[in-house]
Scaffold this active site. Sequence first.
Site, PDB file in Angstrom:
ATOM      1  N   SER A   1       3.179  36.682 -11.904  1.00 60.51           N
ATOM      2  CA  SER A   1       3.837  35.715 -12.789  1.00 60.51           C
ATOM      3  C   SER A   1       2.776  34.769 -13.346  1.00 60.51           C
ATOM      4  CB  SER A   1       4.858  34.908 -11.982  1.00 60.51           C
ATOM      5  OG  SER A   1       5.278  33.768 -12.700  1.00 60.51           O
TER       6      SER A   1
ATOM      7  N   TYR B   1       7.554  29.930  -4.660  1.00 61.30           N
ATOM      8  CA  TYR B   1       7.406  31.039  -5.615  1.00 61.30           C
ATOM      9  C   TYR B   1       5.984  31.046  -6.190  1.00 61.30           C
ATOM     10  CZ  TYR B   1       8.500  34.161  -9.545  1.00 61.30           C
ATOM     11  OH  TYR B   1       8.508  35.200 -10.451  1.00 61.30           O
TER      12      TYR B   1
ATOM     13  N   LYS C   1       3.078  34.041  -5.702  1.00 59.21           N
ATOM     14  CA  LYS C   1       2.452  34.793  -6.793  1.00 59.21           C
ATOM     15  C   LYS C   1       0.925  34.548  -6.824  1.00 59.21           C
ATOM     16  CE  LYS C   1       6.227  36.792  -8.298  1.00 59.21           C
ATOM     17  NZ  LYS C   1       6.448  38.243  -8.174  1.00 59.21           N
TER      18      LYS C   1
HETATM   19  N1  LIG Z   1      12.293  36.882 -14.869  1.00 61.73           N
HETATM   20  C1  LIG Z   1      11.186  36.176 -14.975  1.00 61.73           C
HETATM   21  O1  LIG Z   1      11.148  35.133 -15.656  1.00 61.73           O
HETATM   22  C2  LIG Z   1       9.925  36.632 -14.286  1.00 61.73           C
HETATM   23  C3  LIG Z   1       8.710  36.088 -14.707  1.00 61.73           C
HETATM   24  C4  LIG Z   1       7.548  36.466 -14.063  1.00 61.73           C
HETATM   25  C5  LIG Z   1       7.599  37.383 -13.039  1.00 61.73           C
HETATM   26  N2  LIG Z   1       8.782  37.901 -12.646  1.00 61.73           N
HETATM   27  C6  LIG Z   1       8.783  38.855 -11.533  1.00 61.73           C
HETATM   28  O2  LIG Z   1       9.357  40.076 -11.952  1.00 61.73           O
HETATM   29  C7  LIG Z   1       9.854  40.768 -10.816  1.00 61.73           C
HETATM   30  C8  LIG Z   1      11.257  41.268 -11.133  1.00 61.73           C
HETATM   31  O3  LIG Z   1      12.125  40.170 -11.294  1.00 61.73           O
HETATM   32  P1  LIG Z   1      13.269  40.126 -12.400  1.00 61.73           P
HETATM   33  O4  LIG Z   1      12.998  38.970 -13.239  1.00 61.73           O
HETATM   34  O5  LIG Z   1      13.463  41.440 -13.008  1.00 61.73           O
HETATM   35  O6  LIG Z   1      14.507  39.710 -11.476  1.00 61.73           O
HETATM   36  P2  LIG Z   1      15.890  40.411 -11.119  1.00 61.73           P
HETATM   37  O7  LIG Z   1      16.626  40.786 -12.358  1.00 61.73           O
HETATM   38  O8  LIG Z   1      16.556  39.481 -10.171  1.00 61.73           O
HETATM   39  O9  LIG Z   1      15.467  41.745 -10.361  1.00 61.73           O
HETATM   40  C9  LIG Z   1      14.863  41.669  -9.100  1.00 61.73           C
HETATM   41  C10 LIG Z   1      14.787  43.073  -8.522  1.00 61.73           C
HETATM   42  O10 LIG Z   1      14.141  43.001  -7.262  1.00 61.73           O
HETATM   43  C11 LIG Z   1      14.954  43.660  -6.307  1.00 61.73           C
HETATM   44  N3  LIG Z   1      14.784  43.050  -4.991  1.00 61.73           N
HETATM   45  C12 LIG Z   1      14.790  41.737  -4.680  1.00 61.73           C
HETATM   46  N4  LIG Z   1      14.617  41.578  -3.365  1.00 61.73           N
HETATM   47  C13 LIG Z   1      14.501  42.814  -2.835  1.00 61.73           C
HETATM   48  C14 LIG Z   1      14.296  43.318  -1.531  1.00 61.73           C
HETATM   49  N5  LIG Z   1      14.199  42.493  -0.482  1.00 61.73           N
HETATM   50  N6  LIG Z   1      14.219  44.644  -1.350  1.00 61.73           N
HETATM   51  C15 LIG Z   1      14.326  45.481  -2.397  1.00 61.73           C
HETATM   52  N7  LIG Z   1      14.523  45.082  -3.661  1.00 61.73           N
HETATM   53  C16 LIG Z   1      14.603  43.761  -3.863  1.00 61.73           C
HETATM   54  C17 LIG Z   1      16.369  43.521  -6.815  1.00 61.73           C
HETATM   55  O11 LIG Z   1      17.151  44.545  -6.214  1.00 61.73           O
HETATM   56  P3  LIG Z   1      18.756  44.467  -6.040  1.00 61.73           P
HETATM   57  O12 LIG Z   1      19.291  43.797  -7.271  1.00 61.73           O
HETATM   58  O13 LIG Z   1      19.143  45.897  -5.942  1.00 61.73           O
HETATM   59  O14 LIG Z   1      18.996  43.669  -4.812  1.00 61.73           O
HETATM   60  C18 LIG Z   1      16.156  43.692  -8.297  1.00 61.73           C
HETATM   61  O15 LIG Z   1      16.099  45.057  -8.625  1.00 61.73           O
HETATM   62  C19 LIG Z   1       9.792  39.778  -9.655  1.00 61.73           C
HETATM   63  O16 LIG Z   1       8.674  40.065  -8.859  1.00 61.73           O
HETATM   64  C20 LIG Z   1       9.624  38.445 -10.342  1.00 61.73           C
HETATM   65  O17 LIG Z   1       8.977  37.503  -9.530  1.00 61.73           O
HETATM   66  C21 LIG Z   1       9.949  37.556 -13.260  1.00 61.73           C
END
Ligand SMILES: NC(=O)c1ccc[n+]([C@@H]2O[C@H](COP(=O)([O-])OP(=O)(O)OC[C@H]3O[C@@H](n4cnc5c(N)ncnc54)[C@H](OP(=O)(O)O)[C@@H]3O)[C@@H](O)[C@H]2O)c1
Length: 257
Positions: free
Chosen positions: A140, A153, A157
């Site tokens: 991130s 968080y 990261k």
């Molecule tokens: N959205 C943002 O603004 C943003 C920005 C920078 C980085 N990121 C990073 O991008 C990545 C994906 O996040 P996202 O934004 O796509 O969020 P999201 O829509 O909430 O998706 C998160 C995913 O991670 C899975 N997950 C969470 N905890 C888990 C666990 N203990 N075991 C297995 N799977 C798990 C969830 O699975 P289930 O739903 O099946 O539980 C879901 O598929 C993360 O690492 C996040 O930190 C996000």
Amino acid sequence: MSFNSKVVLITGASSGIGAACAIRFAKSSATLALVGRNHDNLTKIALQCEKLNHLKPLLIIADITSENDIERIVEETIKKYSKIDVLINNAGVNSVPGAHTPAEAYDRVMTTNLRGTYLLSTKVIPYLTKTKGNIVNISSILSNKPIPVMTPYCMSKAALDMFTKCTALQLGPKGVRVNSVNPGPVKTELFRRGGMSDTDCDTMFTGIEMKSPLKKITTGEDVAELVLFLASDRASCINGSCYVIDCGLMLGDAGGL
Ligand SMILES: NC(=O)c1ccc[n+]([C@@H]2O[C@H](COP(=O)([O-])OP(=O)(O)OC[C@H]3O[C@@H](n4cnc5c(N)ncnc54)[C@H](OP(=O)(O)O)[C@@H]3O)[C@@H](O)[C@H]2O)c1
């Protein structure tokens, strides 16, 4: 960029950025192993992938905070495909103020974003060494931009970026590359699941869009495109790099000029 006959293992493929990655890799003919906890969501994404490349992804319902589940993710992938070419460490969670006690927030974020990612990687690395494969970690911009209301968080990261660099240095001589993609805010379930209300999410994203030099917000598809490039042979000289993708948000404002 074809991933024909390449086995790509993606965690958190049931939602958001991970789902976008699964679909993008399917478009490039990858053989997929998709990990998530929510069976229905994971199945929906798998069906979309199958329509694109006529290959049925292996679905692994697993929680990366569980060491047994981590063992099973690797066992099931190897049993089905006999190899792993690419690991996308995407599963992650957040915590917003008031949603959890400090200890809950710390444990929740660290056990998933860091411990789970670290332990799964150590289990997959022997297979990546055999294929001279690579890892892409989803970090991130907050690895490098302190936001006090999301301290655990940001810490997770920042540590993940160091994990990327240490493993890249360690595995480079074995022909295994490790990189990270560091997105700015993306409209996914991350903040809502971390305890933020719908209204606060909408307000936050509207504010970010206005502040963004490009006047837009990065999408999951934008992130997936960069992940695909880094995982491909076209990125064969890129190792230990952390790529920001944020529409220029980290530049700050232009000082009113
Ligand atoms: N959205 C943002 O603004 C943003 C920005 C920078 C980085 N990121 C990073 O991008 C990545 C994906 O996040 P996202 O934004 O796509 O969020 P999201 O829509 O909430 O998706 C998160 C995913 O991670 C899975 N997950 C969470 N905890 C888990 C666990 N203990 N075991 C297995 N799977 C798990 C969830 O699975 P289930 O739903 O099946 O539980 C879901 O598929 C993360 O690492 C996040 O930190 C996000």
